[in-house]
Motif scaffolding. Structure first.
Motif, PDB file in Angstrom:
ATOM      1  N   VAL A   1       0.853  -1.185   0.000  1.00  0.00           N
ATOM      2  CA  VAL A   1       0.000   0.000   0.000  1.00  0.00           C
ATOM      3  C   VAL A   1       0.893   1.240   0.000  1.00  0.00           C
ATOM      4  CG1 VAL A   1      -1.833   1.242   1.228  1.00  0.00           C
ATOM      5  CG2 VAL A   1      -1.742  -1.256   1.341  1.00  0.00           C
ATOM      6  N   ALA A   2       0.554   2.193  -0.888  1.00  0.00           N
ATOM      7  CA  ALA A   2       1.309   3.443  -0.971  1.00  0.00           C
ATOM      8  C   ALA A   2       0.345   4.615  -0.988  1.00  0.00           C
ATOM      9  CB  ALA A   2       2.167   3.461  -2.229  1.00  0.00           C
ATOM     10  N   GLY A   3       0.817   5.737  -0.501  1.00  0.00           N
ATOM     11  CA  GLY A   3       0.046   6.972  -0.533  1.00  0.00           C
ATOM     12  C   GLY A   3       0.904   8.068  -1.130  1.00  0.00           C
ATOM     13  N   CYS A   4       0.298   9.227  -1.327  1.00  0.00           N
ATOM     14  CA  CYS A   4       1.063  10.338  -1.884  1.00  0.00           C
ATOM     15  C   CYS A   4       0.861  11.576  -1.024  1.00  0.00           C
ATOM     16  CB  CYS A   4       0.677  10.614  -3.329  1.00  0.00           C
ATOM     17  SG  CYS A   4      -1.034  11.082  -3.583  1.00  0.00           S
TER      18      CYS A   4
ATOM     19  N   GLY B   1       5.675   4.329   0.142  1.00  0.00           N
ATOM     20  CA  GLY B   1       5.111   3.093   0.675  1.00  0.00           C
ATOM     21  C   GLY B   1       4.611   3.324   2.085  1.00  0.00           C
ATOM     22  N   LEU B   2       3.393   2.875   2.365  1.00  0.00           N
ATOM     23  CA  LEU B   2       2.794   3.092   3.684  1.00  0.00           C
ATOM     24  C   LEU B   2       2.853   1.850   4.560  1.00  0.00           C
ATOM     25  CD1 LEU B   2      -0.460   5.004   2.629  1.00  0.00           C
ATOM     26  CD2 LEU B   2       1.658   5.980   3.545  1.00  0.00           C
ATOM     27  N   THR B   3       2.373   0.741   4.004  1.00  0.00           N
ATOM     28  CA  THR B   3       2.268  -0.473   4.806  1.00  0.00           C
ATOM     29  C   THR B   3       2.138  -1.678   3.882  1.00  0.00           C
ATOM     30  OG1 THR B   3       1.115  -1.493   6.685  1.00  0.00           O
ATOM     31  CG2 THR B   3      -0.270  -0.428   5.026  1.00  0.00           C
ATOM     32  N   THR B   4       2.197  -2.835   4.475  1.00  0.00           N
ATOM     33  CA  THR B   4       1.918  -4.080   3.763  1.00  0.00           C
ATOM     34  C   THR B   4       0.787  -4.772   4.497  1.00  0.00           C
ATOM     35  OG1 THR B   4       4.236  -4.304   3.128  1.00  0.00           O
ATOM     36  CG2 THR B   4       2.851  -6.278   2.951  1.00  0.00           C
ATOM     37  N   ILE B   5      -0.239  -5.133   3.747  1.00  0.00           N
ATOM     38  CA  ILE B   5      -1.353  -5.881   4.322  1.00  0.00           C
ATOM     39  C   ILE B   5      -1.099  -7.351   4.060  1.00  0.00           C
ATOM     40  CG2 ILE B   5      -3.837  -6.358   4.164  1.00  0.00           C
ATOM     41  CD1 ILE B   5      -4.200  -3.375   3.388  1.00  0.00           C
ATOM     42  N   TYR B   6      -1.014  -8.126   5.133  1.00  0.00           N
ATOM     43  CA  TYR B   6      -0.849  -9.566   4.996  1.00  0.00           C
ATOM     44  C   TYR B   6      -2.246 -10.149   4.892  1.00  0.00           C
ATOM     45  CZ  TYR B   6       4.006  -8.736   5.831  1.00  0.00           C
ATOM     46  OH  TYR B   6       5.294  -8.289   5.690  1.00  0.00           O
TER      47      TYR B   6
ATOM     48  N   SER C   1      -8.369 -12.694   4.849  1.00  0.00           N
ATOM     49  CA  SER C   1      -9.684 -12.937   4.268  1.00  0.00           C
ATOM     50  C   SER C   1     -10.106 -11.668   3.538  1.00  0.00           C
ATOM     51  CB  SER C   1     -10.717 -13.278   5.345  1.00  0.00           C
ATOM     52  OG  SER C   1     -10.969 -12.128   6.146  1.00  0.00           O
ATOM     53  N   PHE C   2     -11.049 -11.788   2.637  1.00  0.00           N
ATOM     54  CA  PHE C   2     -11.515 -10.623   1.890  1.00  0.00           C
ATOM     55  C   PHE C   2     -12.056  -9.559   2.852  1.00  0.00           C
ATOM     56  CE2 PHE C   2     -14.682  -8.178  -0.503  1.00  0.00           C
ATOM     57  CZ  PHE C   2     -13.867  -7.706  -1.533  1.00  0.00           C
ATOM     58  N   ALA C   3     -12.846  -9.977   3.834  1.00  0.00           N
ATOM     59  CA  ALA C   3     -13.441  -9.043   4.790  1.00  0.00           C
ATOM     60  C   ALA C   3     -12.362  -8.296   5.571  1.00  0.00           C
ATOM     61  CB  ALA C   3     -14.371  -9.781   5.748  1.00  0.00           C
ATOM     62  N   GLU C   4     -11.323  -8.992   6.008  1.00  0.00           N
ATOM     63  CA  GLU C   4     -10.229  -8.352   6.750  1.00  0.00           C
ATOM     64  C   GLU C   4      -9.447  -7.410   5.842  1.00  0.00           C
ATOM     65  OE1 GLU C   4      -8.803  -7.978   9.924  1.00  0.00           O
ATOM     66  OE2 GLU C   4     -10.848  -8.597  10.344  1.00  0.00           O
ATOM     67  N   ASP C   5      -9.196  -7.853   4.607  1.00  0.00           N
ATOM     68  CA  ASP C   5      -8.477  -7.000   3.647  1.00  0.00           C
ATOM     69  C   ASP C   5      -9.237  -5.687   3.445  1.00  0.00           C
ATOM     70  OD1 ASP C   5      -6.773  -9.159   3.374  1.00  0.00           O
ATOM     71  OD2 ASP C   5      -7.499  -9.727   1.386  1.00  0.00           O
ATOM     72  N   ILE C   6     -10.541  -5.788   3.242  1.00  0.00           N
ATOM     73  CA  ILE C   6     -11.375  -4.609   3.019  1.00  0.00           C
ATOM     74  C   ILE C   6     -11.339  -3.692   4.241  1.00  0.00           C
ATOM     75  CG2 ILE C   6     -13.789  -3.840   2.837  1.00  0.00           C
ATOM     76  CD1 ILE C   6     -12.636  -4.629   0.192  1.00  0.00           C
ATOM     77  N   LYS C   7     -11.454  -4.278   5.428  1.00  0.00           N
ATOM     78  CA  LYS C   7     -11.447  -3.469   6.647  1.00  0.00           C
ATOM     79  C   LYS C   7     -10.143  -2.681   6.760  1.00  0.00           C
ATOM     80  CE  LYS C   7     -11.823  -3.660  11.680  1.00  0.00           C
ATOM     81  NZ  LYS C   7     -11.000  -2.459  11.745  1.00  0.00           N
ATOM     82  N   LYS C   8      -9.021  -3.319   6.485  1.00  0.00           N
ATOM     83  CA  LYS C   8      -7.728  -2.644   6.591  1.00  0.00           C
ATOM     84  C   LYS C   8      -7.614  -1.526   5.552  1.00  0.00           C
ATOM     85  CE  LYS C   8      -5.451  -6.608   8.630  1.00  0.00           C
ATOM     86  NZ  LYS C   8      -4.639  -7.798   8.389  1.00  0.00           N
TER      87      LYS C   8
ATOM     88  N   VAL D   1      -8.138   4.310   3.872  1.00  0.00           N
ATOM     89  CA  VAL D   1      -8.892   5.248   3.024  1.00  0.00           C
ATOM     90  C   VAL D   1      -9.503   6.353   3.879  1.00  0.00           C
ATOM     91  CG1 VAL D   1     -11.012   5.443   1.631  1.00  0.00           C
ATOM     92  CG2 VAL D   1      -9.320   3.678   1.094  1.00  0.00           C
ATOM     93  N   ARG D   2     -10.104   5.967   4.992  1.00  0.00           N
ATOM     94  CA  ARG D   2     -10.733   6.941   5.887  1.00  0.00           C
ATOM     95  C   ARG D   2      -9.685   7.879   6.492  1.00  0.00           C
ATOM     96  NH1 ARG D   2     -12.976   3.425   9.236  1.00  0.00           N
ATOM     97  NH2 ARG D   2     -14.462   2.768   7.686  1.00  0.00           N
ATOM     98  N   GLU D   3      -8.617   7.306   6.996  1.00  0.00           N
ATOM     99  CA  GLU D   3      -7.565   8.081   7.650  1.00  0.00           C
ATOM    100  C   GLU D   3      -6.911   9.084   6.685  1.00  0.00           C
ATOM    101  OE1 GLU D   3      -3.064   7.032   8.926  1.00  0.00           O
ATOM    102  OE2 GLU D   3      -4.601   5.717   9.750  1.00  0.00           O
TER     103      GLU D   3
END
Length: 148
Positions: free
Chosen positions: A18-21, A30-35, A38-45, A50-52
């Motif tokens: 994950v990267a931001g600008c 580069g911001l973070t790496t999502i390990y 599950s799809f639901a957990e991926d979406i939540k992260k 996105v919100r932050e």
């Protein structure tokens, strides 16, 4: 100058870089790496990021085959990206990500910030490269339009 709030994603089966600008749209980081679990957990992260960061667009690397076709991996990425785009109600753009992981690894080695065990660092750097390509293309397109 209009604020740019884009999120770059390097989507893999096990991890997602994950990267931001910055708000000016000049520099991707580069911001973070999502390990992935599950799809639901991926979406939540992703939702939390996105919100932050008040993200307004998703930029996803599309892994074309070396001959430029859309293979099975690219189709899986498109399916995933389209779902998250719909769930988050955000526009989506793709960037050709061929060889970004190779470039990311080379950059990390050159900066002496590399361990062969840290695949997450490569994913974050690849996401930053993907987002930077999009930002650069966007800026050059804006220049062409403003020069007309």
């Amino acid at each position: 100058m209009k604020r740019v709030a884009a999120l770059g994603l390097d989507v893999g089966r096990k991890r997602m870089g994950v990267a931001g600008c910055d708000g000016t749209g000049l520099i991707a980081t580069g911001l973070t790496t999502i390990y992935r679990t599950s799809f639901a957990e991926d979406i939540k992260k992703i939702q939390d990021i996105v919100r932050e960061r008040e993200v307004e667009i998703l930029v996803v690397g599309l892994p074309y085959t070396l001959d430029g076709n859309i293979g099975s991996q690219a189709k899986q990425v498109q399916k995933f990206a389209n779902k998250i785009s719909q769930i988050l109600k955000l526009p989506l753009e793709y960037v050709d990500e061929r060889l970004t992981s190779v470039e990311a690894e080379a950059r990390l080695k050159a900066s002496k910030k590399f361990s062969t065990r840290d695949k997450g660092a490569i994913d974050r750097q690849a996401a930053a490269i993907i987002l930077q390509q999009w930002l650069d293309r966007r800026r050059s397109e804006e220049k062409v339009i403003s020069n007309k």
